[in-house]
Design a protein around this motif. Sequence first.
Motif, PDB file in Angstrom:
ATOM      1  N   ASP A   1      20.053   5.320  -3.674  1.00 62.09           N
ATOM      2  CA  ASP A   1      20.932   4.949  -4.955  1.00 62.09           C
ATOM      3  C   ASP A   1      21.759   3.719  -4.666  1.00 62.09           C
ATOM      4  O   ASP A   1      22.565   3.660  -3.742  1.00 62.09           O
ATOM      5  N   ILE A   2      21.486   2.429  -5.515  1.00 57.57           N
ATOM      6  CA  ILE A   2      22.335   1.403  -5.506  1.00 57.57           C
ATOM      7  C   ILE A   2      23.028   1.144  -6.741  1.00 57.57           C
ATOM      8  O   ILE A   2      22.165   0.993  -7.837  1.00 57.57           O
ATOM      9  N   HIS A   3      24.174   1.122  -6.739  1.00 57.92           N
ATOM     10  CA  HIS A   3      24.896   1.019  -7.726  1.00 57.92           C
ATOM     11  C   HIS A   3      25.341  -0.637  -8.086  1.00 57.92           C
ATOM     12  O   HIS A   3      26.004  -1.025  -7.200  1.00 57.92           O
ATOM     13  N   LEU A   4      25.178  -1.335  -8.791  1.00 61.09           N
ATOM     14  CA  LEU A   4      25.390  -2.764  -9.383  1.00 61.09           C
ATOM     15  C   LEU A   4      26.594  -2.505 -10.292  1.00 61.09           C
ATOM     16  O   LEU A   4      26.311  -2.241 -11.453  1.00 61.09           O
ATOM     17  N   LEU A   5      27.602  -2.978 -10.047  1.00 58.33           N
ATOM     18  CA  LEU A   5      28.851  -2.583 -10.686  1.00 58.33           C
ATOM     19  C   LEU A   5      29.289  -3.871 -11.272  1.00 58.33           C
ATOM     20  O   LEU A   5      30.000  -4.904 -10.431  1.00 58.33           O
ATOM     21  N   GLY A   6      29.729  -3.846 -12.459  1.00 55.79           N
ATOM     22  CA  GLY A   6      30.441  -4.942 -13.201  1.00 55.79           C
ATOM     23  C   GLY A   6      31.666  -4.572 -14.064  1.00 55.79           C
ATOM     24  O   GLY A   6      31.556  -3.557 -14.726  1.00 55.79           O
ATOM     25  N   ARG A   7      32.830  -5.294 -13.985  1.00 58.02           N
ATOM     26  CA  ARG A   7      33.709  -4.842 -14.870  1.00 58.02           C
ATOM     27  C   ARG A   7      33.568  -5.091 -16.559  1.00 58.02           C
ATOM     28  O   ARG A   7      34.278  -4.477 -17.121  1.00 58.02           O
ATOM     29  N   ARG A   8      32.707  -6.147 -16.872  1.00 56.66           N
ATOM     30  CA  ARG A   8      32.513  -6.339 -18.292  1.00 56.66           C
ATOM     31  C   ARG A   8      30.919  -5.811 -18.672  1.00 56.66           C
ATOM     32  O   ARG A   8      30.434  -4.963 -17.825  1.00 56.66           O
ATOM     33  N   GLY A   9      30.382  -6.336 -19.690  1.00 53.35           N
ATOM     34  CA  GLY A   9      29.531  -5.702 -20.330  1.00 53.35           C
ATOM     35  C   GLY A   9      28.142  -6.676 -20.156  1.00 53.35           C
ATOM     36  O   GLY A   9      28.286  -7.661 -19.364  1.00 53.35           O
ATOM     37  N   PRO A  10      27.068  -6.198 -20.636  1.00 55.61           N
ATOM     38  CA  PRO A  10      25.741  -7.065 -20.571  1.00 55.61           C
ATOM     39  C   PRO A  10      25.960  -8.383 -21.239  1.00 55.61           C
ATOM     40  O   PRO A  10      25.334  -9.428 -20.635  1.00 55.61           O
ATOM     41  N   TYR A  11      26.923  -8.473 -22.072  1.00 62.00           N
ATOM     42  CA  TYR A  11      26.917 -10.024 -22.880  1.00 62.00           C
ATOM     43  C   TYR A  11      27.664 -11.021 -21.661  1.00 62.00           C
ATOM     44  O   TYR A  11      27.488 -11.963 -21.689  1.00 62.00           O
ATOM     45  N   GLN A  12      28.424 -10.349 -20.770  1.00 61.40           N
ATOM     46  CA  GLN A  12      29.019 -11.002 -19.942  1.00 61.40           C
ATOM     47  C   GLN A  12      28.323 -11.257 -18.664  1.00 61.40           C
ATOM     48  O   GLN A  12      28.731 -11.978 -17.618  1.00 61.40           O
ATOM     49  N   ALA A  13      27.600 -10.498 -18.303  1.00 56.67           N
ATOM     50  CA  ALA A  13      26.727 -10.593 -16.800  1.00 56.67           C
ATOM     51  C   ALA A  13      26.374 -12.098 -16.638  1.00 56.67           C
ATOM     52  O   ALA A  13      25.871 -12.684 -17.610  1.00 56.67           O
ATOM     53  N   SER A  14      25.962 -12.505 -15.286  1.00 50.24           N
ATOM     54  CA  SER A  14      26.105 -13.705 -14.833  1.00 50.24           C
ATOM     55  C   SER A  14      24.917 -13.765 -14.215  1.00 50.24           C
ATOM     56  O   SER A  14      24.362 -14.931 -13.616  1.00 50.24           O
ATOM     57  N   PHE A  15      23.985 -12.684 -14.136  1.00 49.86           N
ATOM     58  CA  PHE A  15      22.645 -13.144 -13.478  1.00 49.86           C
ATOM     59  C   PHE A  15      21.911 -13.743 -14.289  1.00 49.86           C
ATOM     60  O   PHE A  15      21.883 -13.811 -15.595  1.00 49.86           O
ATOM     61  N   THR A  16      20.558 -14.196 -13.944  1.00 49.85           N
ATOM     62  CA  THR A  16      19.553 -14.984 -14.526  1.00 49.85           C
ATOM     63  C   THR A  16      18.462 -14.034 -14.858  1.00 49.85           C
ATOM     64  O   THR A  16      17.884 -13.007 -14.276  1.00 49.85           O
ATOM     65  N   LEU A  17      17.333 -14.624 -15.857  1.00 51.37           N
ATOM     66  CA  LEU A  17      16.172 -13.758 -16.284  1.00 51.37           C
ATOM     67  C   LEU A  17      15.401 -13.374 -14.986  1.00 51.37           C
ATOM     68  O   LEU A  17      14.769 -12.458 -15.003  1.00 51.37           O
ATOM     69  N   LYS A  18      15.133 -14.438 -14.037  1.00 48.10           N
ATOM     70  CA  LYS A  18      14.140 -14.039 -13.093  1.00 48.10           C
ATOM     71  C   LYS A  18      14.725 -13.080 -12.355  1.00 48.10           C
ATOM     72  O   LYS A  18      13.955 -11.909 -11.682  1.00 48.10           O
ATOM     73  N   GLU A  19      16.067 -12.980 -11.937  1.00 50.32           N
ATOM     74  CA  GLU A  19      16.708 -12.043 -10.865  1.00 50.32           C
ATOM     75  C   GLU A  19      16.614 -10.723 -11.655  1.00 50.32           C
ATOM     76  O   GLU A  19      16.289  -9.796 -11.114  1.00 50.32           O
ATOM     77  N   ILE A  20      16.893 -10.732 -12.935  1.00 51.14           N
ATOM     78  CA  ILE A  20      17.046  -9.115 -13.454  1.00 51.14           C
ATOM     79  C   ILE A  20      15.663  -8.726 -13.724  1.00 51.14           C
ATOM     80  O   ILE A  20      15.315  -7.572 -13.532  1.00 51.14           O
TER      81      ILE A  20
END
Length: 433
Positions: free
Chosen positions: A187-206
């Motif tokens: 289990d790998i948890h990717l944790l962000g303090r804000r939401g999907p609208y604020q995520a800074s990863f790019t289309l290729k990576e996600i």
Amino acid sequence: MRQMAIVGSGPAGFYAAEAALKVFADGVRIDVIDRLPTPYGLIRAGVAPDHQSIKAVSRRYEAVARDPRVEFLGNLEVGRDIPIDALLANYDDVILAVGASVDRRLDIPGDDLEGVIGSGAFVGWYNGHPDFAGLSPRLDTATVCVIGNGNVAIDCARILAKTRDELAASDISGEALEALARSAVRDIHLLGRRGPYQASFTLKEIGELGELERATPVVKPNDLPPAEGDQALETGQRRVVEVLRRFAATGPDSAKPVRIHLDFFHRPIRILGTSRAEGLELALTRVDGNGRATDTGETRIIPCGLVIAAIGYRTAPIPGVPFDAERGRFANVDGRIAEGLWCVGWAMRGPSGTIGTNRPDGQAVVERIRAEGRAPAGKPGGRGLEALAAARGLAVARFRHWEAIDAAEVAAARPGAPREKIADLARLRSFID
């Protein structure tokens, strides 16, 4: 002849050198200095090993390094081996292109426990960087928490989740490949303090998270805002959110044993454990109207044995160079630190943008050097630096030494891989004749 030193042989350094060759033409001689015997910086040891197409940009830098007006001088650390004042005494212009190599700390209780590492260290380990060859991250745990919502966080999660076969054609270090093959992580948890609208990863990576052989992404539908809000997003972010919506609608693939949980609205507040990390306590958050994360008053604990903080980087200070501690970069105005002393890339603006962002940066700083109108002062340049290195008993790596290292790494590659990097600094230095 204008004598120019560029400290750092990664993208920012080579783009600055490329720009200087064009702007000053035959009136410049450039020494590209690096603390390691190997060039290419972030391309060699920062870009994910399974993204070989991105690493191909090093061929452009190689063309610059082979220009007769350019010399690569490796195995020299500015600030330790060579003082900044000595560089300024020998060169008309010194450009610092050293990037941002220091992990930002979480600054929460328990962040000094064993099993808590920065993403720069983890990435350096699996990429065969000499600084992190002995890291040995704790992969004997079923659960890993990766803190951050950028591409580096996704890189860490993806490498943790991939099979040996998926990594076979990469230039991941052999040591990391073997360790990951024995990993107990499920289990790998990717944790962000804000939401999907604020995520800074790019289309290729996600998007890549949905294409893994043994791992499946997990997105909670309730973490996604109402779909009508998507239309106000910029195109890139809207497409990222579309992928997240697809993951949420499809649900995790129950046939795959590894799960990558994209946990939005989580802020780390404490790492639990005595001698090593045993869990991560998080505050649950919401995003206010200004896009800021605020705590809801609820908390959650995720038991885990490894915490990777992918929350950004800082430039390493150099003695004698003004430093902006708050921003974690050299103190500068549009790349100018002082007369004859400049910076580019992350050392100038902080760790933001893509590899390609460094190209216009380098061009702009070189244009400012020209606009200052300072004429060459007849300084010795590389001759003076090499004399100083010899007087201090320093072995200088040249591009031919890198070519020998390169050939040795390619020859040692496992089947299907481009190379097996040499991570031992003493062995790298043994190529310097």
